[in-house]
Design an enzyme around this catalytic site. Structure first.
Site, PDB file in Angstrom:
ATOM      1  CB  CYS A 344     -48.094  60.986 105.744  1.00  0.00           C
ATOM      2  SG  CYS A 344     -48.597  59.299 105.514  1.00  0.00           S
ATOM      3  CD  GLU A 345     -49.691  60.357 112.506  1.00  0.00           C
ATOM      4  OE1 GLU A 345     -49.782  61.173 113.447  1.00  0.00           O
ATOM      5  OE2 GLU A 345     -50.237  59.262 112.495  1.00  0.00           O
TER       6      GLU A 345
END
Ligand SMILES: *Cc1c(COP(=O)(O)O)cnc(C)c1O
Length: 419
Positions: A344-345
């Protein structure tokens, strides 16, 4: 030039198909080709055959001991930047007399190990380090064999994060101070000044910065000789780029010609520290597509490799070729997709709007030219295990680094008594 090719519609590493490897090892994993490693080493060795050069592989580019040994048996030495890398080089069978220790922040413990091991040369990058090394050597009744790394203040024209030869970079002794430090080094009883060293950056695709740096080294050597200081060796560092896309990189022969033209008549023994050019094209990262997500404006190919496995796109905006393991039909339509990992980046993106043939869930893909600064820069971010490394030779393969189990990953941690 590498040994990853389609055969009967399936991408192979030499004679081993990558879908078979994926079935045996699980994805994601790195796969290296022995033939490519050997070829790159020999091409460089041939290019500098007339130059009395020792090729010390920069271990930080790929520190797997099987890779180091593959190069070592061909005659390579090692350029190491930490105790861990020194231990790897020795474990891979590199003789100490072919090992150079570089790096801007070597600890006392690392200097002691280097002196005790009796390596070819310790490259000193600052005056405080010179004093510390002198003290370490004297405490052991020895003289440390030293290369003094100078910073020639040239712009390598590469990515800012891998530029090392400008005066504002932390590396080496400032060009203008070098003569003074060298004169001082000569007075220290624990120091044997054997070499001037320089390394101006990585992934250089233009030879001009090398030319500029080598001319400055030449001027320095000539000036020192007039002063009666004549270090027998010159360490030219690494940095030669590799082609990640269609743009060509300079050939080892052209690089060798620049060395010959600028330094060939000095009569110095040379040390070269190539990393990327030996291993970059010799490795791929193999991954499996988890989902294909079609949005209103963009399609995303979500694969099981992520930025923790190959950080170069996130860190250096690097380009890696992406190929399906199952060869696309020649007339297959290509559509722009974003190829992303599961982290989750938003930086966990390998390619944006890359025109690729159709991909579906469970398809295998490879990221090309991932043999350098791939596995060595990986982390366990998101508690993802480090991925395995596989070395292929002909129709043989070996897992040369296993995927850790989750139990092994947890074993180094513990709860304090108050919890
Ligand atoms: C990183 C490094 C190298 C190798 O650089 P490549 O670009 O991989 O060839 C060589 N010497 C030193 C001192 C380095 O820090």
């Amino acid at each position: 030039m590498n040994h990853f090719h389609y055969r009967d519609g399936v991408l192979h590493a030499e004679d081993v198909s990558l879908d078979r490897l994926a079935a045996e090892v699980g994805t994601p994993f790195y796969c290296y080709s022995t033939a490519t490693l050997e070829r790159h080493f020999r091409v460089l060795q041939d290019a500098v055959a007339d130059l009395d050069a020792t090729i010390c592989f920069a271990v930080k580019a790929n520190s797997n001991i099987a890779v180091i040994r593959t190069l070592g048996v061909l005659g390579a030495g090692a350029d190491v930047v930490s105790e861990g890398e020194l231990r790897r080089a020795l474990a891979a069978g590199i003789p100490p007399e072919r090992i150079v220790f570089s790096g801007v922040g070597k600890t006392r413990r690392e200097l002691e190990l280097a002196v005790d091991t009796g390596i070819l040369q310790i490259n000193v990058e600052s005056e405080p380090e010179l004093e510390a090394l002198n003290a370490v050597a004297l405490s052991r009744g020895k003289r440390a064999v030293v290369g003094l790394r100078v910073n020639p203040d040239v712009d390598a024209n590469t990515h800012a994060k891998i530029t090392t030869g400008r005066k504002e970079n932390k590396f080496g002794i400032e060009w203008t101070r070098a003569p003074q430090v060298l004169r001082h080094a000569r007075t220290l009883p624990g120091i044997e000044l054997a070499s001037i060293a320089s390394h101006i950056g990585s992934q250089l695709t233009d030879l001009q910065p090398f030319r500029d740096a080598f001319r400055r080294l030449r001027d320095l050597i000539v000036m020192l000789r007039a002063d009666g200081i004549a270090p027998p060796r010159l360490d030219l560092g690494g940095g030669l780029g590799v082609p990640y896309d269609e743009r060509p990189a300079p050939s080892p022969a052209d690089y060798a010609a620049v060395i010959r033209q600028n330094l060939g008549d000095l009569g110095c023994r040379l040390i070269l520290e190539p990393g990327r050019m030996l291993v970059g094209n010799a490795g791929v990262l193999v991954s499996r597509v988890i989902y294909v997500k079609d949005g209103a404006t963009r399609s995303f190919v979500v694969c099981d490799a992520a930025m923790n496995d190959l950080i170069r796109p996130a860190m250096y905006d690097a380009y890696h070729e992406i190929l399906p393991v199952a060869q696309a039909a020649p007339d297959a339509a290509r559509h722009p997709v974003d190829v992303v990992g599961p982290i989750c980046e938003s930086g966990d993106t390998f390619a944006r709007q890359r025109a690729l043939p159709p991909l579906a869930k469970d398809d295998l893909i490879v990221f090309g030219t991932a043999g350098a600064y791939g596995a060595t820069m990986s982390s366990t971010y998101n508690s993802r295990p480090l991925v395995p490394e596989v070395l292929v030779k002909g129709d043989h393969f070996a897992v040369v680094r296993a995927r850790p189990t989750y139990d092994e990953m947890l074993a180094l941690e513990s709860l304090p008594t108050w919890l």
